[in-house]
Design a protein around this motif. Structure first.
Motif, PDB file in Angstrom:
ATOM      1  N   PHE A 160     -28.413  18.900 -51.896  1.00 12.82           N
ATOM      2  CA  PHE A 160     -29.605  18.749 -51.063  1.00 12.82           C
ATOM      3  C   PHE A 160     -30.866  18.947 -51.903  1.00 12.82           C
ATOM      4  CE2 PHE A 160     -26.311  19.824 -47.995  1.00 12.82           C
ATOM      5  CZ  PHE A 160     -26.598  19.003 -46.920  1.00 12.82           C
ATOM      6  N   HIS A 161     -30.850  19.960 -52.755  1.00 13.51           N
ATOM      7  CA  HIS A 161     -32.020  20.210 -53.605  1.00 13.51           C
ATOM      8  C   HIS A 161     -32.266  19.043 -54.557  1.00 13.51           C
ATOM      9  CE1 HIS A 161     -31.564  24.823 -52.971  1.00 13.51           C
ATOM     10  NE2 HIS A 161     -32.274  24.256 -52.008  1.00 13.51           N
ATOM     11  N   HIS A 162     -31.181  18.438 -55.053  1.00 14.64           N
ATOM     12  CA  HIS A 162     -31.331  17.282 -55.928  1.00 14.64           C
ATOM     13  C   HIS A 162     -32.007  16.129 -55.185  1.00 14.64           C
ATOM     14  CE1 HIS A 162     -30.541  14.423 -59.088  1.00 14.64           C
ATOM     15  NE2 HIS A 162     -29.821  13.658 -58.274  1.00 14.64           N
ATOM     16  N   ALA A 163     -31.596  15.904 -53.957  1.00 11.91           N
ATOM     17  CA  ALA A 163     -32.213  14.833 -53.159  1.00 11.91           C
ATOM     18  C   ALA A 163     -33.694  15.116 -52.935  1.00 11.91           C
ATOM     19  CB  ALA A 163     -31.491  14.695 -51.826  1.00 11.91           C
ATOM     20  N   CYS A 164     -34.032  16.371 -52.652  1.00  9.30           N
ATOM     21  CA  CYS A 164     -35.439  16.731 -52.448  1.00  9.30           C
ATOM     22  C   CYS A 164     -36.245  16.489 -53.720  1.00  9.30           C
ATOM     23  CB  CYS A 164     -35.555  18.193 -52.016  1.00  9.30           C
ATOM     24  SG  CYS A 164     -34.913  18.531 -50.365  1.00  9.30           S
ATOM     25  N   SER A 165     -35.650  16.816 -54.877  1.00 10.67           N
ATOM     26  CA  SER A 165     -36.368  16.609 -56.135  1.00 10.67           C
ATOM     27  C   SER A 165     -36.629  15.131 -56.382  1.00 10.67           C
ATOM     28  CB  SER A 165     -35.587  17.227 -57.294  1.00 10.67           C
ATOM     29  OG  SER A 165     -34.390  16.510 -57.567  1.00 10.67           O
ATOM     30  N   LEU A 166     -35.673  14.274 -56.017  1.00  5.86           N
ATOM     31  CA  LEU A 166     -35.885  12.839 -56.168  1.00  5.86           C
ATOM     32  C   LEU A 166     -37.005  12.346 -55.257  1.00  5.86           C
ATOM     33  CD1 LEU A 166     -32.216  11.466 -56.353  1.00  5.86           C
ATOM     34  CD2 LEU A 166     -33.812  11.823 -58.243  1.00  5.86           C
ATOM     35  N   LEU A 167     -37.132  12.973 -54.112  1.00  5.69           N
ATOM     36  CA  LEU A 167     -38.187  12.604 -53.172  1.00  5.69           C
ATOM     37  C   LEU A 167     -39.523  13.234 -53.547  1.00  5.69           C
ATOM     38  CD1 LEU A 167     -36.114  12.991 -49.894  1.00  5.69           C
ATOM     39  CD2 LEU A 167     -37.137  10.855 -50.713  1.00  5.69           C
ATOM     40  N   GLY A 168     -39.507  14.207 -54.474  1.00  9.69           N
ATOM     41  CA  GLY A 168     -40.735  14.856 -54.894  1.00  9.69           C
ATOM     42  C   GLY A 168     -41.309  15.800 -53.863  1.00  9.69           C
ATOM     43  N   GLU A 169     -40.435  16.370 -53.034  1.00  8.75           N
ATOM     44  CA  GLU A 169     -40.899  17.250 -51.968  1.00  8.75           C
ATOM     45  C   GLU A 169     -40.118  18.562 -51.975  1.00  8.75           C
ATOM     46  OE1 GLU A 169     -43.402  16.785 -50.092  1.00  8.75           O
ATOM     47  OE2 GLU A 169     -43.803  14.629 -50.263  1.00  8.75           O
ATOM     48  N   ALA A 170     -40.751  19.625 -51.504  1.00 12.38           N
ATOM     49  CA  ALA A 170     -40.072  20.904 -51.337  1.00 12.38           C
ATOM     50  C   ALA A 170     -39.076  20.789 -50.180  1.00 12.38           C
ATOM     51  CB  ALA A 170     -41.089  21.999 -51.049  1.00 12.38           C
ATOM     52  N   PRO A 171     -37.967  21.525 -50.241  1.00 14.59           N
ATOM     53  CA  PRO A 171     -36.951  21.414 -49.176  1.00 14.59           C
ATOM     54  C   PRO A 171     -37.499  21.627 -47.772  1.00 14.59           C
ATOM     55  CG  PRO A 171     -36.057  22.609 -51.046  1.00 14.59           C
ATOM     56  CD  PRO A 171     -37.520  22.399 -51.336  1.00 14.59           C
ATOM     57  N   GLU A 172     -38.454  22.533 -47.606  1.00 13.51           N
ATOM     58  CA  GLU A 172     -38.974  22.806 -46.267  1.00 13.51           C
ATOM     59  C   GLU A 172     -39.737  21.633 -45.668  1.00 13.51           C
ATOM     60  OE1 GLU A 172     -41.804  25.029 -49.180  1.00 13.51           O
ATOM     61  OE2 GLU A 172     -39.634  24.605 -48.997  1.00 13.51           O
ATOM     62  N   ASN A 173     -40.080  20.651 -46.504  1.00  7.10           N
ATOM     63  CA  ASN A 173     -40.804  19.475 -46.012  1.00  7.10           C
ATOM     64  C   ASN A 173     -39.920  18.227 -45.885  1.00  7.10           C
ATOM     65  OD1 ASN A 173     -43.274  20.872 -45.909  1.00  7.10           O
ATOM     66  ND2 ASN A 173     -43.629  20.507 -48.089  1.00  7.10           N
ATOM     67  N   VAL A 174     -38.618  18.406 -46.131  1.00  6.43           N
ATOM     68  CA  VAL A 174     -37.681  17.277 -46.058  1.00  6.43           C
ATOM     69  C   VAL A 174     -36.692  17.526 -44.927  1.00  6.43           C
ATOM     70  CG1 VAL A 174     -35.967  15.896 -47.283  1.00  6.43           C
ATOM     71  CG2 VAL A 174     -37.910  16.879 -48.538  1.00  6.43           C
ATOM     72  N   LEU A 175     -36.650  16.629 -43.979  1.00  2.00           N
ATOM     73  CA  LEU A 175     -35.712  16.731 -42.864  1.00  2.00           C
ATOM     74  C   LEU A 175     -34.404  16.065 -43.233  1.00  2.00           C
ATOM     75  CD1 LEU A 175     -35.257  17.434 -39.787  1.00  2.00           C
ATOM     76  CD2 LEU A 175     -35.894  15.043 -39.339  1.00  2.00           C
ATOM     77  N   HIS A 176     -33.296  16.783 -43.048  1.00  4.78           N
ATOM     78  CA  HIS A 176     -31.990  16.151 -43.228  1.00  4.78           C
ATOM     79  C   HIS A 176     -31.437  15.771 -41.867  1.00  4.78           C
ATOM     80  CE1 HIS A 176     -28.194  15.004 -44.909  1.00  4.78           C
ATOM     81  NE2 HIS A 176     -27.560  15.794 -44.049  1.00  4.78           N
ATOM     82  N   ILE A 177     -30.879  14.574 -41.787  1.00  7.15           N
ATOM     83  CA  ILE A 177     -30.282  14.066 -40.544  1.00  7.15           C
ATOM     84  C   ILE A 177     -28.818  13.751 -40.797  1.00  7.15           C
ATOM     85  CG2 ILE A 177     -30.378  12.295 -38.753  1.00  7.15           C
ATOM     86  CD1 ILE A 177     -33.290  11.788 -39.504  1.00  7.15           C
ATOM     87  N   GLY A 178     -27.937  14.304 -39.968  1.00  9.67           N
ATOM     88  CA  GLY A 178     -26.510  14.023 -40.131  1.00  9.67           C
ATOM     89  C   GLY A 178     -25.710  14.473 -38.930  1.00  9.67           C
TER      90      GLY A 178
END
Length: 230
Positions: A160-178
């Motif tokens: 999850f952290h890797h995906a956030c880094s690719l998006l250039g955003e902190a985890p708290e600003n990235v919503l995961h949907i699943g």
């Protein structure tokens, strides 16, 4: 809705149901073996092939994140055990991969995906091996993270952290949907991300930040919230 600057999105059973794909895979592989390796088809009808796959998975816990390698190993094992030419595995896997990417979206899911992609950057985050380009939706994602390529699977917070880094955003600003409670909900929460759990009602209080029956329902609510905040 809280401030969301990007979205990571599960694929199987979130955008489309996997069960019918899995059934077609086994039927297609069996038909292929009947034509190209009759003894393999005789020894490993679909139920026996599923048992063999479970045995291969159990024998290779180090490959739990790599669905592609596990599938190839299962095919190779079936050919070897039936006395067939293991070199046939490449063609058999090609049949698997073709059917693997013949999906049917949940109602409204593709339109919802297009809506979300128009508002926020999307990153696919999957333990599976679907090919977004073969399916025809690759252009809607700015990045892609697969467990096989990353080397670890959800719910490991690192993916999850890797995906956030690719998006250039902190985890708290990235919503995961699943859809998966353990892999998606608990995994995202362990990574410090807000999460939307896609699953049929009834709701379970306090489990996730958001809960919706479908991605289409989430997208509708998201657009309404954005319009209200604008």
């Amino acid at each position: 809705m809280q401030t969301i600057r990007a979205i990571t999105l599960d694929l199987d059973d979130t955008l489309w149901p996997f069960a019918p794909i899995g059934a077609r895979i086994e039927q297609t592989l069996h038909a292929w073996f009947e034509t190209h390796s009759a003894e393999t088809a005789r020894m490993f009808p679909p139920a026996a092939m599923q048992t063999l796959r479970e045995q291969v998975v159990e024998a290779h816990p180090d490959l739990a994140h790599d669905m592609t390698r596990l599938r190839k190993l299962t095919i190779e094992r079936a050919l070897k055990d039936s006395g067939a030419d293991v070199a046939l595995a490449a063609d058999a896997y090609a049949q698997f991969f073709m059917v693997r990417n013949q999906i049917e979206f949940y109602a409204g899911a593709r339109e919802a995906l297009e809506t979300l992609a128009a508002h926020l950057p999307l990153c696919s985050l999957s333990n599976g091996n679907a090919d977004l380009d073969a399916i025809g939706i690759g252009h809607l994602f700015v990045s892609r993270v697969g467990a096989r390529e990353f080397g670890a699977a959800k719910p490991d917070p690192r993916i999850f952290h890797h995906a956030c880094s690719l998006l250039g955003e902190a985890p708290e600003n990235v919503l995961h949907i699943g859809d998966d409670l353990a892999a998606d909900v608990h995994g995202a929460q362990a990574a410090g991300m807000p999460v939307c759990w896609i699953h049929p009602a009834p709701r379970q209080a306090g489990v996730a930040d958001y809960q919706f029956d479908s991605l289409a329902d989430f997208a509708d609510a998201f657009v309404r919230a954005r319009s209200k905040d604008a």
